[in-house]
Design an enzyme around this catalytic site. Structure first.
Site, PDB file in Angstrom:
ATOM      1  CD  GLU A 151      -2.969  -1.173   2.285  1.00 29.23           C
ATOM      2  OE1 GLU A 151      -2.699  -0.632   3.365  1.00 29.23           O
ATOM      3  OE2 GLU A 151      -4.057  -1.730   2.058  1.00 29.23           O
TER       4      GLU A 151
ATOM      5  CG  ASP B 163      -7.507  -5.369   5.475  1.00 28.03           C
ATOM      6  OD1 ASP B 163      -7.043  -5.544   6.608  1.00 28.03           O
ATOM      7  OD2 ASP B 163      -7.547  -4.257   4.927  1.00 28.03           O
TER       8      ASP B 163
ATOM      9  CD  GLU C 160      -9.606  -1.009   8.491  1.00 29.00           C
ATOM     10  OE1 GLU C 160      -8.659  -1.538   9.110  1.00 29.00           O
ATOM     11  OE2 GLU C 160      -9.514  -0.613   7.314  1.00 29.00           O
TER      12      GLU C 160
HETATM   13  C1  GCV Z   1      -2.314   0.694   8.467  1.00 33.79           C
HETATM   14  C2  GCV Z   1      -6.002  -1.888   5.746  1.00 33.79           C
HETATM   15  C3  GCV Z   1      -6.381  -0.621   6.442  1.00 33.79           C
HETATM   16  C4  GCV Z   1      -5.226   0.366   6.462  1.00 33.79           C
HETATM   17  C5  GCV Z   1      -4.045  -0.313   7.157  1.00 33.79           C
HETATM   18  C6  GCV Z   1      -3.727  -1.600   6.397  1.00 33.79           C
HETATM   19  C7  GCV Z   1      -2.617  -2.389   7.058  1.00 33.79           C
HETATM   20  O1  GCV Z   1      -5.763  -1.664   4.406  1.00 33.79           O
HETATM   21  O2  GCV Z   1      -7.501  -0.059   5.834  1.00 33.79           O
HETATM   22  O3  GCV Z   1      -5.618   1.518   7.159  1.00 33.79           O
HETATM   23  O4  GCV Z   1      -2.934   0.535   7.211  1.00 33.79           O
HETATM   24  O5  GCV Z   1      -4.866  -2.421   6.359  1.00 33.79           O
HETATM   25  O6  GCV Z   1      -2.924  -3.306   7.788  1.00 33.79           O
HETATM   26  O7  GCV Z   1      -1.469  -2.082   6.836  1.00 33.79           O
END
Ligand code: GCV
Length: 649
Positions: free
Chosen positions: A266, A345, A373
């Protein structure tokens, strides 16, 4: 802003003794264990004076003896308690602290000094919390206010930090990562001299409570801090920079346990930009910190986040395994790979990550998410402990002496759900996730019922109606949430970016690799051998179950298969009828939980009660949206009516 004491709000016991004697070696007088006993006794037996050793021991005294026994392991303890004397022995000061917390917990639950014995040592050696706090005080996916570690871009140590350390030690957490895995802005300077002193101080506080301090460094730090033109892990100047920097940093911050790294994921920097592997990157860091006993925790959350939704061959679920399986055995012994509990995720339902058991020659850590989340963002009650327990007990079917996840991993981490809100977790009830998580890692034999009971009674006291209601809410909440949100493991029907509330096609035509492929004929993703092949990443016995529609467990059916709405589940229901039924039932359960909560007015303090009422109001509003939008979505696509004729809009 003030803060609550959560489960450490020691209440007065039914005891009128005038004296509590703590007998221990002089060297333990300054220990956190001794201090905790003093704090607790001052509230539990307020009429008593607390003294260190004493010649006098009469009917009016309670005696607590603490000793260190080198034959016990560091974190292991023994307790022999009676109505007049308690003896706590442990392998180290940290073990004693755990023993003291266990004694206080049992005493608080009994409401008096009582007879019991206990022998315990942690089920998991590494028990971590990962905070996603930013240096500017924001928290990524934080639902409990701002960071209490970082205030105005500085690292703060104050009364709340001390309370935090006590709370974490009381549930057995022994490692804390204080900053976000996405290393942004000022956090990129954590390895610089600017933060050295405050990190050293925080490390010292944590050490007192048996907690190692960890940070997420910027993998590109040789460029961002030092001005080199590369962060290539095999470049000599880069290696030299890390070696020198780590010598300085670990020299100053005595209790630094190591680094947690999100690389090539990411948008975060990593070794792949230089044509190097994850093993090259992780080992380079691991060698730089090995002389100081440090470990590198390297995340496996690596996938292509710029996918084309039209491309049906690429499957995000496959990515993590594909990126790491070929590297098994190539990581140094102070490297730990941290994989999320599932391949995608933190959805409410995913299969267990296929790397567990497959990486036979690599240290593995499993990562859960306490921050809700995708599970209601601490507005919905969703007690995740039954899910964590199920995952830890899952049989991977790999050819191993014990194939369960709990025996494969070398440790467990969870994304923290705390912030600077009064009750720490935004929602009072969400603290039960934090509590249950730590306690479960320490003692994997605790049942969900026991964990719910412990937390409820330590938090709310002994009113039977309160205990029964709160337990019922906690124990049923995860299933209710799954029922009214995404069906049968399909996941991702939430709003893009903020991940809250229903949006069945919110992620369908996007770049994130998160599709449900629903159309008028069918729904689900074919991940069998004839589809993306994801099911083949499991050991043969599981691959066979997941890959075969007739054997795949109902709750994961749409994760692994694309089926018509009329497909009949093992439960006997069709997929479409299951969707309607669970959505009506899930909402009804949420309504019932809210009613139970409202029935507690006057039985719990006003602040807590009000906090719960506000959150339940929002949970009900949102659960109704989920119910109606998901039902309507599938009704419109399938054209099939609900057998029971309920209203679908
Ligand atoms: C810290 C998901 C979340 C992101 C997070 C990522 C991760 O994509 O939405 O906010 O980033 O996981 O675990 O690195």
């Amino acid at each position: 802003m003030g803060f609550s004491k959560l489960w450490l709000d020691y209440r007065k016991l039914a005891d009128t003794r005038r004296r509590v004697i703590i007998s221990c070696d002089h060297s333990l007088k300054d220990s956190a264990a001794f201090e905790e006993l003093k704090i607790a006794m001052a509230s539990m037996v307020p009429e008593a004076i607390v003294v260190w050793k004493s010649e006098v021991f009469d009917d009016d005294s309670y005696l607590i003896v603490m000793t260190i026994h080198p034959e016990l392991a560091e974190e292991e303890y023994d307790i022999a308690a009676s109505e007049n004397i308690t003896e706590i022995c442990a392998g180290s000061e940290t073990g004693l602290l755990y023993g003291v917390f266990a004694f206080l917990r049992q005493t608080a639950l009994s409401g008096k000094f009582c007879s019991f014995t206990a022998h315990s040592k942690p089920s998991q050696p590494i028990r971590m919390l990962n905070h996603w706090d930013e240096a500017d005080g924001d928290i990524e996916r934080g639902y409990s206010g701002k960071s209490f570690f970082f205030i105005n871009e500085e690292l703060e140590i104050n009364e709340r930090t001390v309370m935090y350390a006590r709370l974490m030690a009381s549930i057995g957490i022994n490692g804390v990562v204080i900053n976000n895995v996405n290393v942004r802005r000022k956090a990129k300077l954590l390895l610089s001299i600017e933060f050295a002193e405050s990190l050293a101080n925080l490390g010292e506080l944590f050490a007192r409570y048996g907690i190692k301090l960890f940070i997420c460094p910027d993998f590109a730090a040789p460029k961002t801090i030092c001005g080199l033109d590369t962060a290539d892990p095999l470049d000599e100047n880069v290696i030299e920079w890390w070696n020198t920097t780590c010598a300085l940093v670990f020299g100053k911050i005595k209790n630094l346990g190591g680094f947690l790294v999100k690389a090539d994921s990411e948008g975060e920097p990593g070794p792949m930009a230089y044509g190097r592997t994850h093993a090259d990157g992780a080992n380079m860091l691991a060698r730089a910190i090995k002389p100081y006993g440090g470990i590198v925790i390297w995340r496996c959350f690596v996938y292509n986040c710029t996918q084309d939704w039209r491309d049906k061959k690429t499957d995000r679920a496959c990515a993590s395994y594909e990126n790491f399986i070929g590297l098994d055995g190539q990581f140094d012994d102070n490297v730990y790979l941290q994989a999320k509990n599932g391949p995608v995720d933190f959805q409410i339902r995913e299969p267990v990550h296929p790397l567990f058991g497959a990486m036979k020659n690599t240290n593995m850590i499993i990562e859960f998410q306490l921050a809700q989340e995708y599970t209601g963002q601490q507005k919905h009650v969703c007690w995740l402990i039954p899910m964590f327990k199920e995952i830890m007990e899952h049989h991977t079917c790999h050819d191993l002496p014990d194939d369960r996840v709990s025996r494969i991993v070398r440790g467990v981490a969870a994304v923290a759900n705390t912030g600077d809100s009064y009750c720490w977790t935004g929602s009072e009830l969400a603290a039960a996730n934090l509590y249950g998580y730590g306690r479960l890692l320490f003692d994997e034999n605790l049942t969900c019922d026991e964990l719910a009971e412990e937390w409820t009674r330590l938090t709310f006291g002994d009113d039977e109606k309160v205990t029964a209601a709160v337990k019922e809410i906690l124990l049923g909440s995860k299933q209710a949430y799954e029922d009214y949100t995404v069906p049968l493991g399909i996941g991702w029907m939430c709003h893009p970016n903020d991940h809250y509330g229903p949006s069945p096609w919110g992620y369908e035509f996007d770049r994130w690799g998160t599709y449900n492929r629903a159309d008028r004929d069918a729904v689900g993703v074919d991940r069998s051998a004839s589809g993306s092949g994801y099911s083949e990443q499991y050991a043969p016995a599981l691959a066979e179950v997941y890959g075969d529609i007739s054997k795949c467990p109902d709750e994961l059916l749409l994760f692994f298969h694309r089926v018509p709405y009329t497909h009949r589940l093992h439960s006997g229901k069709t997929v479409i009828q299951h969707i309607y039924d669970t959505h009506f039932e899930g909402y009804a359960k949420a309504e019932h939980f809210a009613e139970l909560w409202h029935g507690l007015e006057g039985k719990i303090d006003d602040r807590t009660f009000k906090n719960g009422c506000e959150r339940f109001a929002e949970q009900l509003r949102c659960a109704k949206e989920w119910r109606d939008i998901i039902n309507c979505f599938f009704h419109r696509l399938s054209g099939i009516d609900d057998e029971n004729g309920r209203e679908i809009y």
